[in-house]
Design a protein around this motif. Structure first.
Motif, mmCIF file in Angstrom:
data_model
loop_
_atom_site.group_PDB
_atom_site.id
_atom_site.type_symbol
_atom_site.label_atom_id
_atom_site.label_comp_id
_atom_site.label_asym_id
_atom_site.label_seq_id
_atom_site.Cartn_x
_atom_site.Cartn_y
_atom_site.Cartn_z
ATOM 1 N N LEU A 87 29.768 16.061 -14.991
ATOM 2 C CA LEU A 87 29.470 17.074 -15.999
ATOM 3 C C LEU A 87 28.881 16.364 -17.216
ATOM 4 N N ALA A 88 27.654 16.714 -17.562
ATOM 5 C CA ALA A 88 26.958 16.088 -18.684
ATOM 6 C C ALA A 88 27.133 16.928 -19.943
ATOM 7 N N LEU A 89 27.459 16.253 -21.047
ATOM 8 C CA LEU A 89 27.516 16.907 -22.355
ATOM 9 C C LEU A 89 26.226 16.602 -23.091
ATOM 10 N N VAL A 115 25.590 22.345 -22.899
ATOM 11 C CA VAL A 115 24.770 22.154 -24.094
ATOM 12 C C VAL A 115 25.561 22.767 -25.234
ATOM 13 N N GLU A 116 25.876 21.949 -26.266
ATOM 14 C CA GLU A 116 26.686 22.468 -27.358
ATOM 15 C C GLU A 116 26.110 22.095 -28.707
ATOM 16 N N GLY A 117 26.234 23.032 -29.641
ATOM 17 C CA GLY A 117 25.785 22.791 -30.998
ATOM 18 C C GLY A 117 25.710 24.085 -31.773
ATOM 19 N N ILE A 118 25.368 23.958 -33.043
ATOM 20 C CA ILE A 118 25.143 25.149 -33.851
ATOM 21 C C ILE A 118 24.002 25.935 -33.222
ATOM 22 N N LEU A 119 22.922 25.251 -32.897
ATOM 23 C CA LEU A 119 21.798 25.832 -32.144
ATOM 24 C C LEU A 119 21.399 27.212 -32.679
ATOM 25 N N TYR A 120 21.016 27.256 -33.953
ATOM 26 C CA TYR A 120 20.606 28.519 -34.579
ATOM 27 C C TYR A 120 19.650 29.288 -33.665
ATOM 28 N N ALA A 121 19.878 30.571 -33.526
ATOM 29 C CA ALA A 121 19.097 31.407 -32.617
ATOM 30 C C ALA A 121 17.604 31.374 -32.937
ATOM 31 N N ASP A 122 17.242 31.396 -34.213
ATOM 32 C CA ASP A 122 15.820 31.424 -34.560
ATOM 33 C C ASP A 122 15.111 30.103 -34.283
ATOM 34 N N ARG A 123 15.831 29.000 -34.196
ATOM 35 C CA ARG A 123 15.215 27.694 -33.952
ATOM 36 C C ARG A 123 15.308 27.258 -32.495
ATOM 37 N N TYR A 124 16.404 27.587 -31.836
ATOM 38 C CA TYR A 124 16.675 27.090 -30.488
ATOM 39 C C TYR A 124 16.622 28.190 -29.424
ATOM 40 N N SER A 178 32.551 21.207 -30.176
ATOM 41 C CA SER A 178 32.684 19.860 -29.602
ATOM 42 C C SER A 178 34.040 19.670 -28.940
ATOM 43 N N SER A 179 35.083 20.225 -29.524
ATOM 44 C CA SER A 179 36.419 20.128 -28.927
ATOM 45 C C SER A 179 36.481 20.885 -27.604
ATOM 46 N N VAL A 180 35.863 22.052 -27.554
ATOM 47 C CA VAL A 180 35.828 22.831 -26.312
ATOM 48 C C VAL A 180 35.031 22.073 -25.253
ATOM 49 N N ALA A 181 33.859 21.541 -25.629
ATOM 50 C CA ALA A 181 33.035 20.799 -24.672
ATOM 51 C C ALA A 181 33.792 19.584 -24.132
ATOM 52 N N ALA A 182 34.472 18.850 -25.008
ATOM 53 C CA ALA A 182 35.256 17.693 -24.568
ATOM 54 C C ALA A 182 36.396 18.130 -23.663
ATOM 55 N N GLY A 183 37.016 19.258 -23.968
ATOM 56 C CA GLY A 183 38.094 19.779 -23.127
ATOM 57 C C GLY A 183 37.608 20.145 -21.735
ATOM 58 N N ILE A 184 36.421 20.718 -21.646
ATOM 59 C CA ILE A 184 35.840 21.064 -20.354
ATOM 60 C C ILE A 184 35.588 19.793 -19.548
ATOM 61 N N ARG A 185 35.010 18.794 -20.206
ATOM 62 C CA ARG A 185 34.725 17.541 -19.492
ATOM 63 C C ARG A 185 36.019 16.855 -19.064
ATOM 64 N N ASP A 186 37.014 16.834 -19.953
ATOM 65 C CA ASP A 186 38.298 16.213 -19.600
ATOM 66 C C ASP A 186 38.924 16.892 -18.390
#
Length: 179
Positions: free
Chosen positions: A35-37, A78-87, A21-29
């Protein structure tokens, strides 16, 4: 097909408290408007109030929101844990359908560093809700997507370095402001 040759799609994955989330916010900033998060936590916990389960409703909504934003001309993270087996299937479809530049990153942070980063969060309510036990239960070592599509970023990369690398890799280096 989704988006255009000019749109960028960034998938940012990793364990809880790895810095996504910090990286995603840094990219948007750095980038500005346009740029959509699309955050897994926001869609899953806030919109649906859903547990992270295989086949969860949030998976389709993450896909739909990302596609809509790309088709509207936005770059998307698109950011999140996003487990490979589920997402993984959803992400593979989204990446495969995107006309523009897609990039995937996995923040590979060891469990002990994860615990340290989590403890540094400034929200006491969150710290009370998410304990070391949960972090250990949720932790999956190198839960990479199949096919080697992700660039792995280790704990030695600072927040600023990680943001800079992704900005450079994706071509999102210039700040944009849309009306």
């Amino acid at each position: 097909m989704v988006g255009s040759e000019g749109t960028r799609l960034v998938v940012l994955r990793g364990n809880s408290a790895s810095g996504k989330s910090s990286v995603a916010a840094g990219i948007r900033d750095r980038f500005g408007r346009g740029l959509a998060l699309v955050g897994q936590d926001n869609v899953r916990r806030i919109v649906w109030r859903e547990r992270d389960v295989a086949g969860g409703a949030n998976i389709g909504l993450i896909d739909t929101v990302a596609r809509h934003a790309l088709d509207a001309g936005y770059h998307v993270v698109v950011e999140g844990i996003l487990y490979a087996d589920r997402y993984g299937d959803m992400l593979a479809g989204l990446l495969g359908d995107h006309r523009g530049v897609p990039r995937c990153y996995y923040l590979d942070i060891p469990i002990e560093e994860t615990l340290t980063r989590h403890a540094s969060k400034g929200d006491p309510d969150y710290l009370a809700q998410v304990t070391e036990r949960e972090l250990r239960d949720w932790y999956r070592e190198r839960d990479l997507l199949p096919g080697g599509v992700e660039t792995v970023i280790g704990a030695d990369s600072t927040l600023a370095d990680t943001v800079e690398r992704i900005m450079r890799d994706t071509g999102l280096t210039e700040r944009h402001e849309l009306s």
